[in-house]
Scaffold this active site. Structure first.
Site, PDB file in Angstrom:
ATOM      1  CG  HIS A 132      57.990  73.736  16.877  1.00  0.00           C
ATOM      2  ND1 HIS A 132      57.167  72.643  17.081  1.00  0.00           N
ATOM      3  CD2 HIS A 132      58.968  73.629  17.810  1.00  0.00           C
ATOM      4  CE1 HIS A 132      57.631  71.922  18.089  1.00  0.00           C
ATOM      5  NE2 HIS A 132      58.716  72.498  18.545  1.00  0.00           N
ATOM      6  CB  CYS A 167      53.711  67.970  14.422  1.00  0.00           C
ATOM      7  SG  CYS A 167      53.718  69.763  14.429  1.00  0.00           S
TER       8      CYS A 167
END
Length: 253
Positions: free
Chosen positions: A161, A248
C-alpha cells in the site's frame, strides 16, 4: 487535531485472512493483546474511540482504514480491491453516519483501499497498487477536487500500500522508505529517512501530540524524537504477519 477514532476488534477468523507475507500464522490471543494496547495508546492521545465488535465473516475487517477516506467535511466509502472485503464497508458507513452527513462512493469498476491514501494537509496522494486500480484512483481524485482538495495519483513499484512506505507527521515532514526516498512527488517535503532494515516502521501515525510507532526500530524512533515528537511504541508482530501496520487499524478524524 483528531477527535475521533474508529477501531474494530479482530475476530477469530483473522488468522485466516489475506496476506502476502511469509511471517507465519498470527497468534490470535497475542493479536488481541496487541490490539488492546493499540486502543489504549489512542486513548492516551486524547481521542474518543468507537470500538466495533468482531465480525467473523470478514477476517480482514480489523483493518478498518481500507474501508473509507475521511476529511473534515465528508466521507468517501471505498471499494476494497479484494472481493472478500467488499462487505466490510456497510458497517463502516453506518458507523460513520453518526459523524458525517455527506458521503461519496467509489464504484465499480473502480477499486480503492484506504491504505493507499496519504493526506498531507489539503493534498491527497493516491497510490495505485494491487488493491487500488486506476479507475478507483481517478474517481477519488475527481471527488476530492470537486470538494476543493488536491489529488495526485502515485503508481507504486514495490510497496503493498502507499502508506506501507510513507507517513505524514505534520509541518511538511514525512517519514519515508524505499521507493519514496527519492520519489519526485515527495521531494518538496522534509524527510525522515527510514533505513532498509527498518522499513516496516515507515508506517507510523501521528495522533495529536504523539507519534505511534512499531516497537523495535531504534533509528526511526531516534529521528522522530529528534524532530521534536514524543513517541509511543507498540508491538505489531501479529498484524505485520497479515500485511498490516499501525495506520491500517483505525480510521482517524
Amino acid at each position: 487535531m483528531y477527535k475521533n477514532v474508529i477501531v474494530k476488534k479482530p475476530g477469530k477468523s483473522y488468522v485466516k485472512g489475506l496476506t502476502t507475507s511469509d511471517l507465519g500464522t498470527p497468534i490470535y490471543e497475542k493479536a488481541l493483546e496487541q490490539h488492546a494496547a493499540y486502543v489504549e495508546a489512542l486513548k492516551k492521545c486524547g481521542v474518543s474511540v468507537t470500538y466495533l465488535p468482531a465480525n467473523e465473516d470478514f477476517p480482514d475487517s480489523t483493518f478498518v482504514e481500507d474501508t473509507a477516506v475521511l476529511t473534515p467535511e465528508f466521507a468517501v466509502i471505498s471499494n476494497p480491491g479484494t472481493a472478500s472485503r467488499n462487505g466490510e464497508t456497510g458497517e463502516i458507513e453506518t458507523t460513520l453516519q453518526k459523524f458525517y452527513g455527506k458521503f461519496h462512493y467509489i464504484k465499480m469498476p473502480g477499486t480503492l483501499d484506504g491504505g493507499d491514501i496519504l493526506q498531507v494537509e489539503d493534498h491527497f496522494y493516491i497510490g495505485i497498487s494491487d488493491r487500488t486500480n486506476e479507475e478507483g484512483a481517478r474517481q477519488l481524485k475527481d471527488i476530492l477536487e470537486s470538494e476543493g482538495y488536491k489529488g495526485t495519483i502515485v503508481p507504486l513499484k514495490e510497496f503493498f500500500h502507499l502508506k506501507t512506505g510513507i507517513s505524514y507527521l505534520g509541518k511538511e515532514l514525512i517519514v519515508a522508505a524505499g521507493e519514496f526516498l527519492d520519489h519526485p512527488e515527495f521531494q518538496q517535503y522534509e524527510k525522515i529517512t527510514v533505513p532498509p532494515e527498518e522499513q516496516y516502521s515507515a508506517n507510523c501515525i501521528r495522533v495529536n501530540d504523539y507519534v505511534i510507532i512499531p516497537k523495535g526500530y531504534e533509528e526511526t524512533k531516534r529521528q522522530i524524537n529528534n524532530a521534536g515528537f514524543e513517541t509511543i511504541e507498540l508491538e505489531m508482530s501479529e498484524f505485520q504477519k497479515q500485511d498490516g501496520g499501525l495506520s491500517c487499524l483505525s480510521l482517524r478524524f
